[in-house]
Design a protein around this motif. Structure first.
Motif, short mmCIF file in Angstrom:
data_model
loop_
_atom_site.label_atom_id
_atom_site.label_comp_id
_atom_site.label_asym_id
_atom_site.label_seq_id
_atom_site.Cartn_x
_atom_site.Cartn_y
_atom_site.Cartn_z
N ARG A 74 0.25 -10.51 -8.01
CA ARG A 74 -0.80 -9.88 -8.81
C ARG A 74 -2.18 -10.22 -8.25
O ARG A 74 -3.05 -9.34 -8.09
CB ARG A 74 -0.70 -10.35 -10.27
CG ARG A 74 -1.69 -9.66 -11.21
CD ARG A 74 -1.72 -10.34 -12.55
NE ARG A 74 -2.23 -11.71 -12.44
CZ ARG A 74 -3.52 -12.02 -12.31
NH1 ARG A 74 -4.46 -11.07 -12.27
NH2 ARG A 74 -3.90 -13.28 -12.23
N ILE A 75 -2.42 -11.49 -7.92
CA ILE A 75 -3.71 -11.91 -7.37
C ILE A 75 -3.98 -11.23 -6.03
O ILE A 75 -5.09 -10.72 -5.76
CB ILE A 75 -3.74 -13.44 -7.22
CG1 ILE A 75 -3.70 -14.12 -8.60
CG2 ILE A 75 -4.99 -13.89 -6.46
CD1 ILE A 75 -3.54 -15.63 -8.53
N GLN A 108 -2.70 -8.50 -4.93
CA GLN A 108 -2.85 -7.06 -5.10
C GLN A 108 -4.30 -6.72 -5.44
O GLN A 108 -4.86 -5.71 -4.95
CB GLN A 108 -1.92 -6.56 -6.20
CG GLN A 108 -1.94 -5.04 -6.38
CD GLN A 108 -1.41 -4.30 -5.16
OE1 GLN A 108 -0.27 -4.48 -4.77
NE2 GLN A 108 -2.26 -3.46 -4.55
N VAL A 109 -4.93 -7.55 -6.27
CA VAL A 109 -6.34 -7.36 -6.60
C VAL A 109 -7.18 -7.46 -5.34
O VAL A 109 -8.10 -6.64 -5.09
CB VAL A 109 -6.79 -8.38 -7.65
CG1 VAL A 109 -8.30 -8.31 -7.84
CG2 VAL A 109 -6.08 -8.14 -8.97
N SER A 110 -6.88 -8.45 -4.49
CA SER A 110 -7.63 -8.61 -3.24
C SER A 110 -7.39 -7.44 -2.30
O SER A 110 -8.32 -6.97 -1.60
CB SER A 110 -7.22 -9.92 -2.56
OG SER A 110 -7.53 -11.03 -3.38
N ASP A 121 -6.66 -4.37 -3.18
CA ASP A 121 -7.40 -3.22 -3.71
C ASP A 121 -8.89 -3.35 -3.35
O ASP A 121 -9.56 -2.34 -3.03
CB ASP A 121 -7.24 -3.13 -5.22
CG ASP A 121 -5.82 -2.79 -5.62
OD1 ASP A 121 -5.06 -2.28 -4.77
OD2 ASP A 121 -5.45 -3.06 -6.79
N LEU A 122 -9.38 -4.59 -3.37
CA LEU A 122 -10.79 -4.81 -3.05
C LEU A 122 -11.07 -4.49 -1.59
O LEU A 122 -12.09 -3.84 -1.26
CB LEU A 122 -11.17 -6.26 -3.36
CG LEU A 122 -12.61 -6.66 -3.04
CD1 LEU A 122 -13.62 -5.81 -3.82
CD2 LEU A 122 -12.82 -8.16 -3.34
N ARG A 180 -16.54 -10.53 -2.30
CA ARG A 180 -17.06 -9.39 -3.04
C ARG A 180 -18.58 -9.28 -2.88
O ARG A 180 -19.14 -8.18 -2.81
CB ARG A 180 -16.71 -9.53 -4.53
CG ARG A 180 -17.15 -8.33 -5.38
CD ARG A 180 -16.77 -8.51 -6.84
NE ARG A 180 -15.33 -8.48 -7.04
CZ ARG A 180 -14.59 -9.52 -7.39
NH1 ARG A 180 -15.18 -10.72 -7.54
NH2 ARG A 180 -13.30 -9.42 -7.56
#
Length: 516
Positions: A210-211, A213-215, A217-218, A434
């Motif tokens: 999950r973590i 996947q967020v990265s 997507d970023l 980010r």
């Protein structure tokens, strides 16, 4: 010799047979003595959580405070088939002890009877000549009933040594059962701990997916906006898929562990999900662990007792072999009734008896008996060495489990700090990426380190619990739960009693577990 005189001779021979049997009397072999546990008395003993001030608990699995583990142990004790094999051997040894006791009495006893009718040929020369002079009945019948017995006197103690061997073998089979029970409880607990660690590893893997996947997507968003290159996207995708690949392997290991546990429980794999659930935590025990003193180990560990009893059984075999060097004194006799024709078989005039005493001495044995004695003595010496080696192995296993347990506890502290730092670093790296003040390699490194630290922590926690199980297993705990219990389930005992007349041998015999 009349029957009365024969009984008198038997009484005198029985008195002679009361002398000490030939062969060695078993004495527990010498073994190394350990006064203190190394780990318990080390400078860092206070941090290890080990103490010798009190004896280990019997139901050690209850120290984990895990109801599921307690239930698994109970089911394994009730249903494990390998344990039932060991229990059946205890019952077999009980019956064999009865056979050995029977050898102390007349070894051959038989009640028999017969009825014969015979006709002699009229054409036999002597019969024909006699019949010319006097009438002769060539048809006749005889009947008889009687009791025959033969008794080899136990002058040299072979039968008594046989009883000693059978009694020791019974105690040996009980010790083997206890050892199987110690192994079973330890294996069930170790497998349960492994299953819980795999379930925790799956939770960690999915959380990292999950973590990551967020990265991912970023990086894709930043690449679409032209802020970064495709390199960040590909590196992020590679890390994400490597982590995803951990899940099938962990799920496979988890199911295999459940299948193995099912065998120990004597159940099918389909029951494991209901028993274990889909998630759980690695069980942890109380901080202080009582290990007792080393002197107690020789009394607690069933395998040490089994090694001693195996030597005791073989010691008696030496005496049995030595008895063959001497003459065997045998008494035999029979009493009964005999009659011919239509006479009354059961009248006092039909009584008959026979009594005899004899001696047999195998003198021309070409050294076979003496060499058999030597072979039995060599086997006895090997079992003495095996007992001493078993004692040394027991001390070594306990010490090794203790040091592994103590060191794993230290690792948990360090890995917990590593996980906390790695999680914080991963969060900072994402924020900096980010904001554009750090490149993606920082995210890659910190997220990889986080996953590894979490895996290390799970493994260390598993090792703490698994090594504690090894400590208790090494101390020989757990077998005491079978005391005052039958060696086989009630359903199995009922089936055996229905199939065969076992008398009272299926009932618990507390004296069978001791060496007399």
């Amino acid at each position: 010799m009349t029957l009365r005189r024969l009984l008198g001779t038997a009484l005198c021979a029985g008195t002679l047979a009361a002398c000490a049997p030939v062969g060695p009397d078993f004495v527990r072999p010498n073994s190394p003595v350990v006064k203190e546990w190394i780990e318990v008395n080390s400078p860092s003993a206070g941090q290890s959580g080990l103490t010798s001030r009190s004896a280990p608990v019997v139901k050690w699995w209850e120290t984990f405070n895990d109801p599921t583990l307690n239930k698994l142990i109970a089911e394994a004790y009730a249903q494990n088939l390998s344990l039932q094999v060991a229990g059946a051997r205890v019952l077999q040894a009980r019956a064999q002890l009865g056979i050995a006791f029977g050898e102390l009495y007349p070894q051959s006893q038989a009640i028999g009877g017969s009825l014969q009718r015979r006709q002699i040929s009229d054409n036999l020369g002597p019969i024909s000549d006699i019949r010319r002079i006097v009438p002769l009945d060539t048809e006749f019948s005889t009947s008889q009933v009687g009791f025959d017995a033969q008794w080899e006197l136990d002058l040299w103690g072979a039968q008594r040594r046989g009883v000693q061997a059978a009694r020791s073998n019974l105690a040996l089979q009980v010790a083997n059962y206890d050892d199987a029970l110690v192994t079973l409880t330890g294996d069930v607990a170790a497998l349960y701990i492994n299953i819980r660690s795999l379930q925790e590893a799956l939770v960690v893997a999915r959380e990292n997916i999950r973590i990551q996947q967020v990265s991912n997507d970023l990086t894709q968003l930043r690449f679409n906006n032209g802020v970064t290159t495709e390199l960040d996207v590909q590196e992020s995708t590679a890390l994400l898929n490597n982590t995803k690949a951990l899940v099938p392997e962990l799920e496979s290991d988890l199911q295999q562990a459940k299948n193995t546990l099912a065998v120990l429980l004597g159940a099918t794999p389909s029951r494991m999900t209901n028993l274990l659930g889909n998630s759980g935590r690695i069980p942890t025990a109380r901080s202080n662990v009582a290990v007792g003193v080393p002197a107690e180990l020789l009394r607690r560990r069933p395998d040490v007792r089994a090694a001693e009893l195996a030597a005791a059984t073989q010691s008696a075999q030496v005496g049995i072999a030595m008895a063959d060097l001497y003459p065997q004194f045998i008494l035999s006799g029979s009493i009964g009734l005999q009659a011919s024709g239509g006479r009354d078989l059961f009248s006092s005039n039909s009584a008959t008896n026979l009594a005899s005493a004899g001696v047999v001495w195998n003198v021309l044995n070409y050294g076979r008996i003496q060499n058999n004695v030597r072979a039995q003595d060599a086997a006895y010496q090997a079992l003495i060495a095996n007992y001493q080696n078993t004692v040394l192995t027991a001390y070594s296993e306990v010490e090794s489990a203790m040091v592994a347990y103590a060191q794993a506890r230290k690792q948990v502290t360090f890995y917990q700090q590593s996980v906390d730092a790695s999680r914080k670093a991963a969060e900072i790296a994402v924020d900096q990426y980010r904001d554009g003040i750090a490149d993606y390699s920082r995210i890659l490194n910190t997220q990889t380190a986080l996953l590894q630290s979490q895996a290390n922590l799970i493994e260390a926690r598993q090792q703490v619990s698994s090594n504690l199980v090894a400590v208790y297993k090494g101390l020989g705990g757990g077998w005491q739960i079978r005391q005052n219990q039958e060696f086989l389930p009630d359903t199995v005992l009922a089936e055996m009693a229905y199939r065969t007349d076992w008398g009272d041998l299926l009932q618990q015999d507390p004296t069978g577990a001791s060496l007399n």
